[in-house]
Design a protein around this motif. Structure first.
Motif, PDB file in Angstrom:
ATOM      1  N   GLU A   5     -20.728  24.097  40.342  1.00 21.74           N
ATOM      2  CA  GLU A   5     -22.055  23.483  40.205  1.00 21.74           C
ATOM      3  C   GLU A   5     -22.077  22.106  40.852  1.00 21.74           C
ATOM      4  N   GLY A   6     -20.990  21.356  40.698  1.00 22.40           N
ATOM      5  CA  GLY A   6     -20.918  20.033  41.302  1.00 22.40           C
ATOM      6  C   GLY A   6     -20.982  20.098  42.812  1.00 22.40           C
ATOM      7  N   VAL A   7     -20.269  21.043  43.413  1.00 24.14           N
ATOM      8  CA  VAL A   7     -20.317  21.196  44.867  1.00 24.14           C
ATOM      9  C   VAL A   7     -21.729  21.546  45.312  1.00 24.14           C
ATOM     10  N   ARG A   8     -22.346  22.493  44.627  1.00 26.79           N
ATOM     11  CA  ARG A   8     -23.721  22.869  44.985  1.00 26.79           C
ATOM     12  C   ARG A   8     -24.653  21.659  44.929  1.00 26.79           C
ATOM     13  N   ASP A   9     -24.520  20.859  43.892  1.00 28.49           N
ATOM     14  CA  ASP A   9     -25.408  19.707  43.718  1.00 28.49           C
ATOM     15  C   ASP A   9     -25.197  18.645  44.797  1.00 28.49           C
ATOM     16  N   HIS A  10     -23.986  18.561  45.331  1.00 28.61           N
ATOM     17  CA  HIS A  10     -23.681  17.503  46.288  1.00 28.61           C
ATOM     18  C   HIS A  10     -23.823  17.926  47.749  1.00 28.61           C
ATOM     19  N   LEU A  11     -23.954  19.223  47.997  1.00 27.48           N
ATOM     20  CA  LEU A  11     -24.121  19.676  49.382  1.00 27.48           C
ATOM     21  C   LEU A  11     -25.471  19.216  49.936  1.00 27.48           C
ATOM     22  N   PRO A  12     -25.506  18.825  51.209  1.00 24.83           N
ATOM     23  CA  PRO A  12     -26.778  18.424  51.824  1.00 24.83           C
ATOM     24  C   PRO A  12     -27.764  19.598  51.891  1.00 24.83           C
ATOM     25  N   GLU A  13     -29.006  19.268  52.076  1.00 24.52           N
ATOM     26  CA  GLU A  13     -30.054  20.291  52.192  1.00 24.52           C
ATOM     27  C   GLU A  13     -29.740  21.230  53.344  1.00 24.52           C
ATOM     28  N   GLY A  14     -29.898  22.525  53.104  1.00 22.14           N
ATOM     29  CA  GLY A  14     -29.648  23.526  54.130  1.00 22.14           C
ATOM     30  C   GLY A  14     -28.268  24.140  54.057  1.00 22.14           C
ATOM     31  N   MET A  15     -27.348  23.493  53.314  1.00 22.35           N
ATOM     32  CA  MET A  15     -26.004  24.031  53.170  1.00 22.35           C
ATOM     33  C   MET A  15     -25.856  24.707  51.812  1.00 22.35           C
ATOM     34  N   HIS A  16     -24.924  25.650  51.714  1.00 24.41           N
ATOM     35  CA  HIS A  16     -24.759  26.371  50.457  1.00 24.41           C
ATOM     36  C   HIS A  16     -23.289  26.655  50.193  1.00 24.41           C
ATOM     37  N   LEU A  17     -22.942  26.820  48.933  1.00 26.96           N
ATOM     38  CA  LEU A  17     -21.606  27.227  48.539  1.00 26.96           C
ATOM     39  C   LEU A  17     -21.562  28.745  48.506  1.00 26.96           C
ATOM     40  N   PRO A  18     -20.730  29.374  49.335  1.00 31.38           N
ATOM     41  CA  PRO A  18     -20.662  30.840  49.328  1.00 31.38           C
ATOM     42  C   PRO A  18     -20.269  31.382  47.948  1.00 31.38           C
ATOM     43  N   ASP A  19     -20.817  32.541  47.615  1.00 30.85           N
ATOM     44  CA  ASP A  19     -20.563  33.129  46.300  1.00 30.85           C
ATOM     45  C   ASP A  19     -19.072  33.334  46.046  1.00 30.85           C
ATOM     46  N   ALA A  20     -18.329  33.772  47.075  1.00 34.74           N
ATOM     47  CA  ALA A  20     -16.896  34.025  46.891  1.00 34.74           C
ATOM     48  C   ALA A  20     -16.168  32.746  46.487  1.00 34.74           C
ATOM     49  N   PHE A  21     -16.610  31.615  47.028  1.00 34.66           N
ATOM     50  CA  PHE A  21     -15.989  30.347  46.663  1.00 34.66           C
ATOM     51  C   PHE A  21     -16.384  29.946  45.241  1.00 34.66           C
ATOM     52  N   ALA A  22     -17.626  30.181  44.876  1.00 37.65           N
ATOM     53  CA  ALA A  22     -18.066  29.845  43.521  1.00 37.65           C
ATOM     54  C   ALA A  22     -17.273  30.643  42.485  1.00 37.65           C
ATOM     55  N   VAL A  23     -17.111  31.938  42.726  1.00 40.22           N
ATOM     56  CA  VAL A  23     -16.338  32.788  41.809  1.00 40.22           C
ATOM     57  C   VAL A  23     -14.889  32.301  41.735  1.00 40.22           C
ATOM     58  N   THR A  24     -14.332  31.950  42.883  1.00 36.73           N
ATOM     59  CA  THR A  24     -12.944  31.466  42.924  1.00 36.73           C
ATOM     60  C   THR A  24     -12.799  30.133  42.199  1.00 36.73           C
ATOM     61  N   PHE A  25     -13.731  29.233  42.428  1.00 35.28           N
ATOM     62  CA  PHE A  25     -13.688  27.946  41.733  1.00 35.28           C
ATOM     63  C   PHE A  25     -13.754  28.146  40.211  1.00 35.28           C
ATOM     64  N   ASP A  26     -14.642  29.034  39.788  1.00 40.86           N
ATOM     65  CA  ASP A  26     -14.767  29.285  38.343  1.00 40.86           C
ATOM     66  C   ASP A  26     -13.459  29.826  37.771  1.00 40.86           C
ATOM     67  N   TRP A  27     -12.783  30.706  38.518  1.00 38.32           N
ATOM     68  CA  TRP A  27     -11.522  31.269  38.039  1.00 38.32           C
ATOM     69  C   TRP A  27     -10.439  30.198  37.968  1.00 38.32           C
ATOM     70  N   LEU A  28     -10.314  29.384  39.027  1.00 36.43           N
ATOM     71  CA  LEU A  28      -9.309  28.319  39.035  1.00 36.43           C
ATOM     72  C   LEU A  28      -9.544  27.341  37.883  1.00 36.43           C
ATOM     73  N   GLU A  29     -10.806  27.013  37.657  1.00 41.28           N
ATOM     74  CA  GLU A  29     -11.138  26.071  36.587  1.00 41.28           C
ATOM     75  C   GLU A  29     -10.816  26.681  35.226  1.00 41.28           C
TER      76      GLU A  29
END
Length: 252
Positions: A5-29
């Motif tokens: 969520e933090g990465v998504r909030d800090h990315l500039p407009e037009g950029m996105h966090l890929p779903d695979a990375f979000a799932v991976t980040f959640d698992w690591l956390e």
């Protein structure tokens, strides 16, 4: 706030966090493999990181240098607003500052790019291939020069500590295989002198300054060592500056 969520909030407009990375980040956390960089502001999101190793393995010899973390812009000196708005670091992948970053090209397409000693190249546009690459166990993925080398070949005679649990998670979660070489994923590391899309784009938004504009290159614009800088660098650092620049003066 989760790391994803933090990465998504800090990315500039037009950029996105890929779903695979979000799932991976959640698992690591969820594994408890996150932390805060030492001597960093604990309240700043850029101070947080996620490791691909459990805490007890992070400092073991032969580990792969991969720390997911966020920082706006490219790892270059004084990037202009155009670069800040189109590049975001999402991982440190070499001990000397090499990074994995997201880059938004002129068509609005998002790419993964590597900055190695400030020289970038496009890695791929496929998030899963990036995760597979990071799981392979290269000592410093961001410093890789030959994608045809295996992690063991890159490490020479050193013993590798592979991110085994991370690899197993990726294989089970995404039904992928961790290959022997980065080239097996279609990854190519172009020589510094070869044209590359991110290099071409940066040349347009960050043209090389005139020699006279670079401190230390001319007598009219010397590198100035202030008293504060001297205290920080000490004699060894000052000697390195004098070796690097022809025109250096010290303030009294």
């Amino acid at each position: 706030m989760s790391f994803a969520e933090g990465v998504r909030d800090h990315l500039p407009e037009g950029m996105h966090l890929p779903d695979a990375f979000a799932v991976t980040f959640d698992w690591l956390e969820a594994q408890g493999w996150g932390g805060v960089f030492r001597q960093a502001d604990p309240g700043a999101f850029s101070s947080r990181y996620l490791s691909i190793y459990p805490p007890e393995q992070m400092d073991q010899p032969g580990g792969s240098y991969v720390l997911f973390s966020f920082e706006a812009g490219p790892p270059l000196h004084a990037p202009p607003p155009e670069a800040m708005a189109r590049i975001s670091m999402i991982a440190q992948i070499a001990g000397d500052g090499g990074t994995l970053s997201l880059w938004l090209d002129d068509t609005g397409k998002q790419w993964f790019v590597v900055f190695n000693h400030g020289t970038p190249h496009v890695l791929t546009d496929d998030p899963l291939k990036v995760l597979q690459f990071l799981a392979m166990g290269y000592p410093e993925p961001g410093a890789l020069f030959d994608a045809r080398a295996t992690p063991q070949e890159e490490a020479g005679g050193d013993t590798l500590t592979l991110p085994t649990a991370f690899r197993e998670f990726l294989e089970g979660q995404f039904s992928v295989h961790i290959p022997a070489r980065a080239s097996d994923l279609g990854i190519v590391v172009p020589p510094d002198e070869v044209e590359d899309p991110i290099r071409h784009w940066l040349d347009q938004v960050m043209p090389e300054p005139e020699i006279g504009a670079i401190p230390g290159m001319t007598a009219e614009n010397p590198y100035i060592i202030t008293s504060e800088l001297r205290e920080v660098l000490e004699d060894e650092g000052i000697a390195a500056i004098r070796e690097a620049y022809e025109f250096v003066i010290e303030e009294e």
